[in-house]
Design a protein around this motif. Structure first.
Motif, PDB file in Angstrom:
ATOM      1  N   ILE A 153       0.549  -1.502  -0.045  1.00 26.53           N
ATOM      2  CA  ILE A 153      -0.099  -0.086  -0.399  1.00 26.53           C
ATOM      3  C   ILE A 153       0.774   1.233   0.007  1.00 26.53           C
ATOM      4  O   ILE A 153       0.632   2.623  -0.505  1.00 26.53           O
ATOM      5  CB  ILE A 153      -1.368   0.230   1.150  1.00 26.53           C
ATOM      6  CG1 ILE A 153      -1.361  -0.798   0.855  1.00 26.53           C
ATOM      7  CG2 ILE A 153      -1.481   1.092   1.568  1.00 26.53           C
ATOM      8  CD1 ILE A 153      -3.220  -1.155   2.118  1.00 26.53           C
ATOM      9  N   ARG A 154       2.395   1.595   0.627  1.00 20.53           N
ATOM     10  CA  ARG A 154       3.072   2.422   0.383  1.00 20.53           C
ATOM     11  C   ARG A 154       3.141   3.276  -0.781  1.00 20.53           C
ATOM     12  O   ARG A 154       3.556   3.789  -0.808  1.00 20.53           O
ATOM     13  CB  ARG A 154       4.274   2.015   1.207  1.00 20.53           C
ATOM     14  CG  ARG A 154       4.109   1.938   2.313  1.00 20.53           C
ATOM     15  CD  ARG A 154       5.285   1.720   3.300  1.00 20.53           C
ATOM     16  NE  ARG A 154       5.410   1.003   4.635  1.00 20.53           N
ATOM     17  CZ  ARG A 154       5.190  -0.187   5.221  1.00 20.53           C
ATOM     18  NH1 ARG A 154       5.450  -0.594   4.390  1.00 20.53           N
ATOM     19  NH2 ARG A 154       5.453  -0.392   6.856  1.00 20.53           N
ATOM     20  N   GLU A 155       3.418   2.009  -1.754  1.00 23.57           N
ATOM     21  CA  GLU A 155       3.767   2.191  -2.736  1.00 23.57           C
ATOM     22  C   GLU A 155       2.615   3.176  -4.157  1.00 23.57           C
ATOM     23  O   GLU A 155       2.927   3.290  -5.055  1.00 23.57           O
ATOM     24  CB  GLU A 155       3.704   0.826  -3.440  1.00 23.57           C
ATOM     25  CG  GLU A 155       5.112  -0.090  -2.918  1.00 23.57           C
ATOM     26  CD  GLU A 155       4.983  -1.407  -3.756  1.00 23.57           C
ATOM     27  OE1 GLU A 155       4.516  -1.999  -4.821  1.00 23.57           O
ATOM     28  OE2 GLU A 155       6.326  -1.945  -3.493  1.00 23.57           O
ATOM     29  N   LEU A 156       1.174   3.030  -2.876  1.00 25.54           N
ATOM     30  CA  LEU A 156      -0.080   4.191  -4.439  1.00 25.54           C
ATOM     31  C   LEU A 156       1.011   5.158  -3.518  1.00 25.54           C
ATOM     32  O   LEU A 156       0.246   6.095  -4.425  1.00 25.54           O
ATOM     33  CB  LEU A 156      -0.936   4.313  -2.821  1.00 25.54           C
ATOM     34  CG  LEU A 156      -1.286   2.743  -3.074  1.00 25.54           C
ATOM     35  CD1 LEU A 156      -2.913   2.254  -2.293  1.00 25.54           C
ATOM     36  CD2 LEU A 156      -1.771   2.179  -4.410  1.00 25.54           C
ATOM     37  N   TRP A 157       1.741   5.779  -2.482  1.00 28.06           N
ATOM     38  CA  TRP A 157       1.966   6.912  -2.577  1.00 28.06           C
ATOM     39  C   TRP A 157       3.218   6.879  -2.412  1.00 28.06           C
ATOM     40  O   TRP A 157       4.393   7.401  -0.867  1.00 28.06           O
ATOM     41  CB  TRP A 157       0.814   7.656  -0.893  1.00 28.06           C
ATOM     42  CG  TRP A 157      -0.463   7.719  -1.574  1.00 28.06           C
ATOM     43  CD1 TRP A 157      -0.678   8.858  -1.663  1.00 28.06           C
ATOM     44  CD2 TRP A 157      -0.635   7.057  -0.510  1.00 28.06           C
ATOM     45  NE1 TRP A 157      -2.864   8.374  -1.783  1.00 28.06           N
ATOM     46  CE2 TRP A 157      -2.283   7.075  -0.910  1.00 28.06           C
ATOM     47  CE3 TRP A 157      -1.270   6.067  -0.520  1.00 28.06           C
ATOM     48  CZ2 TRP A 157      -3.994   6.278  -0.816  1.00 28.06           C
ATOM     49  CZ3 TRP A 157      -2.480   4.748   0.445  1.00 28.06           C
ATOM     50  CH2 TRP A 157      -3.740   5.171  -0.063  1.00 28.06           C
ATOM     51  N   PRO A 158       3.858   7.382  -3.424  1.00 25.43           N
ATOM     52  CA  PRO A 158       5.607   7.245  -3.696  1.00 25.43           C
ATOM     53  C   PRO A 158       6.270   8.172  -3.156  1.00 25.43           C
ATOM     54  O   PRO A 158       7.405   8.278  -2.538  1.00 25.43           O
ATOM     55  CB  PRO A 158       5.986   6.416  -4.646  1.00 25.43           C
ATOM     56  CG  PRO A 158       4.546   7.770  -5.687  1.00 25.43           C
ATOM     57  CD  PRO A 158       3.525   6.913  -4.805  1.00 25.43           C
TER      58      PRO A 158
END
Length: 211
Positions: free
Chosen positions: A129-134
């Motif tokens: 999920i962190r990759e949704l807001w790089p």
């Protein structure tokens, strides 16, 4: 033909809105990981294939939900281009700037605080999920620090509080965690929270602070 296309566009927009609202409710109630797309489809009154067509997958739906919750609508307008933030920046004095900031933040937190808590919990078990807001920068702090820089230059601001310290104080008092603690856990009405937040920040940041 144009009228038909307009009706189709409105219907598609309404379907998108129902899906996002259903996802938000279920993600907060059950958690992101426990919620199935079929459950979201059932609540939204659409086929699950519609969710795949509109959002592609569950994580993309989550990102759209967060973006819409922060903005208040699905228009591609950043927070710092929103009318309420313009009031903060153009206010003639620190007192009115702070009032606009607290009021605008209240509106955002009423939509996003519980969702923010859900995302934090989901990230612990779904690291992707962190990759949704790089971006590494915290967008909430970016907004607040911009407001703090403006506020501390206005008449009525305490001259001994630098902008970076003011930003940290505002960031803490207007946090989603504290908002939920008082409005959800302690059952404060949002209006009471707004008054408290203004008085608390005013005592720290303003030369004078009258209720």
């Amino acid at each position: 033909m144009r009228e038909g296309k307009g009706k189709q566009g409105n219907k598609a927009q309404e379907t998108r809105r129902r899906i996002i609202e259903a996802a938000g409710a279920l993600f907060v109630e059950q958690g992101y990981g426990a919620t199935k797309l079929q459950e979201i489809a059932d609540r939204a009154g659409v086929a699950v294939q519609t969710i795949y067509f509109v959002f592609r997958n569950k994580s993309s739906l989550l990102k759209e939900l967060v973006d819409v919750a922060i903005a208040g609508d699905d228009e591609p307008v950043p927070t710092m281009d929103r009318p309420w933030f313009a009031e903060v920046m153009t206010a003639p004095a620190a007192e009115s700037a702070l009032a606009a900031l607290v009021a605008g933040t209240r509106g955002t937190l009423e939509r996003v605080a519980a969702i923010d808590e859900m995302v934090r919990a989901a990230t612990a078990t779904n690291p992707e999920i962190r990759e949704l807001w790089p971006d590494q920068a915290d967008p909430r702090y970016t907004v607040i620090s911009t407001a703090a820089k403006s506020l501390t230059k206005k008449p009525g601001a305490r001259p001994d509080i630098p902008a970076d310290e003011a930003a940290d104080i505002i960031y803490a008092v207007l946090s989603p965690e504290l908002f939920l603690l008082l409005t959800r856990d302690r059952a404060w009405p949002p209006a009471k929270w707004e008054q408290w937040a203004y008085r608390t920040l005013g005592s720290q940041l303003l030369v004078t602070n009258e209720p």
